[in-house]
Design a protein around this motif. Sequence first.
Motif, mmCIF file in Angstrom:
data_model
loop_
_atom_site.group_PDB
_atom_site.id
_atom_site.type_symbol
_atom_site.label_atom_id
_atom_site.label_comp_id
_atom_site.label_asym_id
_atom_site.label_seq_id
_atom_site.Cartn_x
_atom_site.Cartn_y
_atom_site.Cartn_z
ATOM 1 N N LEU A 110 0.798 -1.221 0.000
ATOM 2 C CA LEU A 110 0.000 0.000 0.000
ATOM 3 C C LEU A 110 0.836 1.279 0.000
ATOM 4 C CD1 LEU A 110 -2.748 1.347 0.039
ATOM 5 C CD2 LEU A 110 -2.777 1.092 2.529
ATOM 6 N N PRO A 111 1.851 1.431 0.874
ATOM 7 C CA PRO A 111 2.632 2.681 0.825
ATOM 8 C C PRO A 111 3.298 2.920 -0.523
ATOM 9 C CG PRO A 111 3.110 1.436 2.829
ATOM 10 C CD PRO A 111 2.314 0.535 1.943
ATOM 11 N N VAL A 112 3.710 1.832 -1.194
ATOM 12 C CA VAL A 112 4.344 1.953 -2.505
ATOM 13 C C VAL A 112 3.330 2.447 -3.540
ATOM 14 C CG1 VAL A 112 5.599 0.715 -4.306
ATOM 15 C CG2 VAL A 112 5.956 0.115 -1.902
ATOM 16 N N LEU A 113 2.117 1.881 -3.508
ATOM 17 C CA LEU A 113 1.068 2.315 -4.429
ATOM 18 C C LEU A 113 0.712 3.775 -4.205
ATOM 19 C CD1 LEU A 113 -1.317 -0.795 -4.227
ATOM 20 C CD2 LEU A 113 0.244 -0.203 -6.091
ATOM 21 N N LEU A 114 0.594 4.172 -2.945
ATOM 22 C CA LEU A 114 0.269 5.564 -2.626
ATOM 23 C C LEU A 114 1.385 6.505 -3.060
ATOM 24 C CD1 LEU A 114 -1.311 5.034 0.897
ATOM 25 C CD2 LEU A 114 -2.495 5.987 -1.085
ATOM 26 N N LEU A 115 2.631 6.075 -2.921
ATOM 27 C CA LEU A 115 3.757 6.897 -3.369
ATOM 28 C C LEU A 115 3.684 7.115 -4.874
ATOM 29 C CD1 LEU A 115 6.393 8.342 -2.655
ATOM 30 C CD2 LEU A 115 7.595 6.165 -2.988
ATOM 31 N N GLY A 116 3.309 6.072 -5.613
ATOM 32 C CA GLY A 116 3.137 6.212 -7.058
ATOM 33 C C GLY A 116 2.056 7.222 -7.407
ATOM 34 N N VAL A 117 0.942 7.174 -6.669
ATOM 35 C CA VAL A 117 -0.144 8.139 -6.875
ATOM 36 C C VAL A 117 0.344 9.554 -6.608
ATOM 37 C CG1 VAL A 117 -2.348 8.955 -5.938
ATOM 38 C CG2 VAL A 117 -2.015 6.524 -6.413
#
Length: 266
Positions: A110-117
């Motif tokens: 999740l933190p990786v996906l949010l960082l991409g966003v």
Amino acid sequence: MFENIEWWVLVTLCVAAFGAGLIDAMVGGGGLIQIPALFGLLPSHGHATLLGTNKISSVVGTSFAAYRYAKAIQVPWNAVLPATLMALLGAYLGAYIVTQVSTEVLRLLLPVLLLGVAIYTFVRKDLGSVHAPKLGRSRERVFGGLVGLAIGLYDGFFGPGTGSFLMVAFVVLFGFDFLAATAGAKVVNIACNLASLAWFAPAGHVIVALGLLMAAFNLAGAKVGSGLAIRKGAGFVRKVLLAVVGLLILRTGYDSYGPYLGAWFG
């Protein structure tokens, strides 16, 4: 009535509910405030009960925000309605699946996906500034259903950042501006919350009186937040989105990797 909850805890939870409604009405992410408050202040209650109580509060504020947006701007119903219907199914299935499997892998991702966003939204300065739908009506309905199913599953299964993911999906995939995307995300979020409640409530996983009290403050926050977003426009919403996603990255990153780092350095 409030299951022996102390008055200062009630006051703090109501303040948290107001803040959650305020943020959630603009860009989603109200759970960043409300859920930690419930878990931190009511540690003796079960997780499912606290999540169910959170849903009672959230669905009221989200419903008001959706109504406020629908009155002020044109909601892209061609994409939003299929997304809403499929989100009902997805969220209910997700709530069931979470009882069967571990969420650990998704927690770490999740933190990786949010960082991409966050990076994508920051780099694309014009993202969501102009409402320019780029799909035909038939493709909007199909993609709307797929987005609703996928994010509904995620919301029922895990949850953090659902509103933000919905907003970015409507902006990037459909070409909506941030205001139209926010309006659509609110409607889909209602479906997610109702589907989750359909799972939690019959099992008795709600503190009804507390949920309704917090709902009143969540609604007040949603009134202020939706008014700010409508008045200040898409550029303001983009800035708030970046701030909220940044906080979500910090929060979910700490929750996900903190124990591993503690064990490593300990």
